[in-house]
Structure formats: structure tokens, C-alpha cells
Design a protein around this motif. Structure first.
Motif, PDB file in Angstrom:
ATOM      1  N   ILE A 262      13.087  -2.744  -0.579  1.00  0.00           N
ATOM      2  CA  ILE A 262      12.100  -2.488   0.479  1.00  0.00           C
ATOM      3  C   ILE A 262      10.727  -2.229  -0.144  1.00  0.00           C
ATOM      4  N   TYR A 263      10.680  -1.392  -1.172  1.00  0.00           N
ATOM      5  CA  TYR A 263       9.405  -1.122  -1.861  1.00  0.00           C
ATOM      6  C   TYR A 263       8.797  -2.412  -2.408  1.00  0.00           C
ATOM      7  N   GLU A 264       9.634  -3.249  -3.014  1.00  0.00           N
ATOM      8  CA  GLU A 264       9.143  -4.507  -3.589  1.00  0.00           C
ATOM      9  C   GLU A 264       8.561  -5.421  -2.516  1.00  0.00           C
ATOM     10  N   PHE A 265       9.218  -5.501  -1.377  1.00  0.00           N
ATOM     11  CA  PHE A 265       8.725  -6.347  -0.294  1.00  0.00           C
ATOM     12  C   PHE A 265       7.369  -5.842   0.206  1.00  0.00           C
ATOM     13  N   LEU A 266       7.249  -4.537   0.362  1.00  0.00           N
ATOM     14  CA  LEU A 266       5.978  -3.977   0.839  1.00  0.00           C
ATOM     15  C   LEU A 266       4.867  -4.207  -0.178  1.00  0.00           C
ATOM     16  N   GLU A 267       5.185  -4.025  -1.445  1.00  0.00           N
ATOM     17  CA  GLU A 267       4.174  -4.240  -2.484  1.00  0.00           C
ATOM     18  C   GLU A 267       3.772  -5.709  -2.539  1.00  0.00           C
ATOM     19  N   ASP A 268       4.732  -6.594  -2.354  1.00  0.00           N
ATOM     20  CA  ASP A 268       4.444  -8.028  -2.368  1.00  0.00           C
ATOM     21  C   ASP A 268       3.525  -8.419  -1.204  1.00  0.00           C
TER      22      ASP A 268
ATOM     23  N   ASP B  56       0.105  -8.026  -2.358  1.00  0.00           N
ATOM     24  CA  ASP B  56      -0.201  -9.116  -3.296  1.00  0.00           C
ATOM     25  C   ASP B  56      -0.568 -10.385  -2.527  1.00  0.00           C
ATOM     26  N   LYS B  57       0.185 -10.680  -1.468  1.00  0.00           N
ATOM     27  CA  LYS B  57      -0.100 -11.872  -0.648  1.00  0.00           C
ATOM     28  C   LYS B  57      -1.482 -11.762  -0.006  1.00  0.00           C
ATOM     29  N   CYS B  58      -1.826 -10.568   0.446  1.00  0.00           N
ATOM     30  CA  CYS B  58      -3.156 -10.363   1.039  1.00  0.00           C
ATOM     31  C   CYS B  58      -4.252 -10.600  -0.004  1.00  0.00           C
TER      32      CYS B  58
ATOM     33  N   LEU C  55      -0.842 -17.041   5.077  1.00  0.00           N
ATOM     34  CA  LEU C  55      -0.697 -16.192   6.265  1.00  0.00           C
ATOM     35  C   LEU C  55       0.739 -16.260   6.794  1.00  0.00           C
ATOM     36  N   ASP C  56       1.333 -17.448   6.744  1.00  0.00           N
ATOM     37  CA  ASP C  56       2.724 -17.590   7.156  1.00  0.00           C
ATOM     38  C   ASP C  56       3.642 -16.797   6.230  1.00  0.00           C
ATOM     39  N   ASP C  57       3.331 -16.803   4.942  1.00  0.00           N
ATOM     40  CA  ASP C  57       4.115 -16.004   3.988  1.00  0.00           C
ATOM     41  C   ASP C  57       4.056 -14.515   4.336  1.00  0.00           C
ATOM     42  N   VAL C  58       2.883 -14.052   4.766  1.00  0.00           N
ATOM     43  CA  VAL C  58       2.723 -12.639   5.101  1.00  0.00           C
ATOM     44  C   VAL C  58       3.610 -12.273   6.288  1.00  0.00           C
TER      45      VAL C  58
ATOM     46  N   GLU D  63      -4.809  -3.302  -2.854  1.00  0.00           N
ATOM     47  CA  GLU D  63      -3.699  -3.813  -3.657  1.00  0.00           C
ATOM     48  C   GLU D  63      -3.401  -2.851  -4.805  1.00  0.00           C
ATOM     49  N   ASN D  64      -4.443  -2.312  -5.433  1.00  0.00           N
ATOM     50  CA  ASN D  64      -4.245  -1.326  -6.501  1.00  0.00           C
ATOM     51  C   ASN D  64      -3.600  -0.049  -5.964  1.00  0.00           C
ATOM     52  N   LYS D  65      -4.019   0.367  -4.777  1.00  0.00           N
ATOM     53  CA  LYS D  65      -3.436   1.558  -4.150  1.00  0.00           C
ATOM     54  C   LYS D  65      -1.948   1.339  -3.888  1.00  0.00           C
ATOM     55  N   SER D  66      -1.611   0.146  -3.400  1.00  0.00           N
ATOM     56  CA  SER D  66      -0.210  -0.200  -3.152  1.00  0.00           C
ATOM     57  C   SER D  66       0.596  -0.161  -4.448  1.00  0.00           C
ATOM     58  N   ASP D  67       0.025  -0.701  -5.523  1.00  0.00           N
ATOM     59  CA  ASP D  67       0.696  -0.663  -6.829  1.00  0.00           C
ATOM     60  C   ASP D  67       0.982   0.777  -7.246  1.00  0.00           C
ATOM     61  N   ASP D  68      -0.004   1.651  -7.066  1.00  0.00           N
ATOM     62  CA  ASP D  68       0.170   3.052  -7.458  1.00  0.00           C
ATOM     63  C   ASP D  68       1.288   3.722  -6.663  1.00  0.00           C
ATOM     64  N   ILE D  69       1.309   3.499  -5.351  1.00  0.00           N
ATOM     65  CA  ILE D  69       2.362   4.080  -4.515  1.00  0.00           C
ATOM     66  C   ILE D  69       3.714   3.506  -4.914  1.00  0.00           C
ATOM     67  N   TYR D  70       3.743   2.206  -5.156  1.00  0.00           N
ATOM     68  CA  TYR D  70       4.987   1.523  -5.561  1.00  0.00           C
ATOM     69  C   TYR D  70       5.547   2.134  -6.849  1.00  0.00           C
ATOM     70  N   HIS D  71       4.685   2.320  -7.843  1.00  0.00           N
ATOM     71  CA  HIS D  71       5.146   2.880  -9.113  1.00  0.00           C
ATOM     72  C   HIS D  71       5.620   4.324  -8.948  1.00  0.00           C
ATOM     73  N   GLU D  72       4.907   5.080  -8.143  1.00  0.00           N
ATOM     74  CA  GLU D  72       5.331   6.452  -7.867  1.00  0.00           C
ATOM     75  C   GLU D  72       6.681   6.464  -7.140  1.00  0.00           C
ATOM     76  N   ALA D  73       6.842   5.547  -6.182  1.00  0.00           N
ATOM     77  CA  ALA D  73       8.099   5.449  -5.437  1.00  0.00           C
ATOM     78  C   ALA D  73       9.256   5.111  -6.371  1.00  0.00           C
ATOM     79  N   LEU D  74       9.038   4.163  -7.282  1.00  0.00           N
ATOM     80  CA  LEU D  74      10.093   3.792  -8.235  1.00  0.00           C
ATOM     81  C   LEU D  74      10.440   4.962  -9.145  1.00  0.00           C
ATOM     82  N   ASP D  75       9.421   5.646  -9.617  1.00  0.00           N
ATOM     83  CA  ASP D  75       9.641   6.791 -10.486  1.00  0.00           C
ATOM     84  C   ASP D  75      10.521   7.828  -9.785  1.00  0.00           C
ATOM     85  N   ASN D  76      10.210   8.098  -8.532  1.00  0.00           N
ATOM     86  CA  ASN D  76      10.986   9.050  -7.746  1.00  0.00           C
ATOM     87  C   ASN D  76      12.390   8.498  -7.435  1.00  0.00           C
TER      88      ASN D  76
END
Length: 193
Positions: A167-173, A176-178, A74-77, A138-151
Motif C-alpha cells: 500500500i505504501y509503495e502504491f501511494l508513493e508511486d 512519482d507519476k504526478c 493521467l490514466d496510469d494515475v 514528491e520529496n515529501k511523499s518519499d520522506d513519509i514513505y521511508h518513515e513508514a517503512l522504518d516503522n
């Protein structure tokens, strides 16, 4: 519960920052980042209190290691929420894009569910929906992350690519922490149910 509630408080401030980012002055953005830092510092104090209590308590309702792991995750989040917000300022991000907004929505929903999972772990039942929801987010976040990187890699400015990619990596992480927290909660339920 206090730590989970504090994380939700920080997430709500972060959501406000993201929802209004493009219309806020730089001064107001920095004020919101400072508020998130104060919440993150409060979280550090809560963790120290939890660890202090664990050292003094002989018998705990669940394993000390699990309590410690949950407190640290939780502290990591909240640390990552603050780290993301400060990077928006440090990187001089003038305008956030829809990917940051979408990923933030997933992060906020995940953190809200984590708080409910922390509250629900004391009942040690009916947690299946919780695990499924966190994993789905978490899967939804991965999908948005990959789409964001592609763009992102269609852009020409390498400095902008580096800024937004982090920024995208931090949000996706954060999602993952959750999911890591959900895994610890699942382990607690398996051990004690």
C-alpha cells in the motif's frame, strides 16, 4: 482537461475512503471502491477518445506524442488510485494507519496541482511554481514513505508487513507519476514557449 478532471474525481473518492476508512463497514468500503472503479473505467474511455482524436487530427496545438504521453500518464494515475483502493479491500486491511493518511494527503494535493498544470500548460508561462510544488510534494511523499517503512519493519507479523508495504509503495508511486506528468508539461513549455 477531461482526463485530469476525471482523475481528480477519482482522487476525491479515494480521499473520502481513506478519511473515513476506519469507521466504515466493509460493505461501504466496497461500494466506494466500486465507485472508484467506475471513475477509472470512465478514464479509459476518455483515453480512447483522445487517441482516436489524435489519429484523426492532422495539426495539434502541441505535439501529438506529448498529448498521448499526458493522457497515458493521467490514466496510469487513476489506474493506480483504483489499484490502491482495491488492495485495501483484497488485503482485508481492517484499519489504516497515519502513514497511509499522510501519504494520501500528499497524493491528493499532487493530483490537484496536476489538474492546474494541465489547465496552465495552454498558457505556456508562469509554470515554475508548478514544477517546484510537484517536486516538493514528491520529496515529501518519499520522506513519509521511508518513515513508514522504518516503522513497519518494527512489526512482528510478516503478513501485515507485506500488506502495508505494498500500500505504501502504491501511494508513493502515485506521487512519482504526478512528477512524471509535471516533467512532460515542463517539456511542452520548453518546446513551445
Amino acid at each position: 482537461r477531461d482526463q485530469a478532471s476525471n482523475v481528480v474525481d477519482g482522487a476525491n473518492e479515494f480521499k473520502y475512503l481513506i478519511d473515513n476508512y476506519n469507521s466504515l463497514s466493509d460493505v461501504k468500503r466496497r461500494e466506494l471502491v466500486k465507485k472508484i472503479k467506475e471513475i477509472e473505467s470512465k478514464g479509459d474511455n476518455i483515453v480512447h477518445n483522445i487517441i482516436g482524436s489524435l489519429d484523426k487530427t492532422f495539426v495539434t496545438p502541441i505535439d501529438k506524442e506529448d498529448i498521448h504521453r499526458l493522457a497515458m500518464l493521467l490514466d496510469d494515475v487513476i489506474d493506480k488510485v483504483y489499484a490502491t483502493s482495491i488492495r485495501l479491500s483484497i488485503f482485508k486491511i481492517g484499519k489504516i494507519d497515519d502513514y497511509i493518511k499522510k501519504m494520501t494527503e500528499v497524493v491528493i494535493e499532487s493530483i490537484g496541482k496536476i489538474e492546474l498544470g494541465i489547465i496552465g500548460v495552454s498558457k505556456l508561462k508562469n509554470m515554475n511554481r508548478f514544477y517546484i510544488d510537484i517536486h516538493t510534494l514528491e520529496n515529501k511523499s518519499d520522506d513519509i514513505y521511508h518513515e513508514a517503512l522504518d516503522n513497519l519493519f518494527n512489526k512482528k507479523n510478516p503478513i501485515e508487513i507485506i500488506k502495508y508495504k505494498e500500500i505504501y509503495e502504491f501511494l508513493e508511486d502515485l506521487t512519482d507519476k504526478c512528477e512524471d506528468i509535471a516533467n512532460v508539461i515542463e517539456s511542452i513549455v520548453v518546446k513551445h514557449a
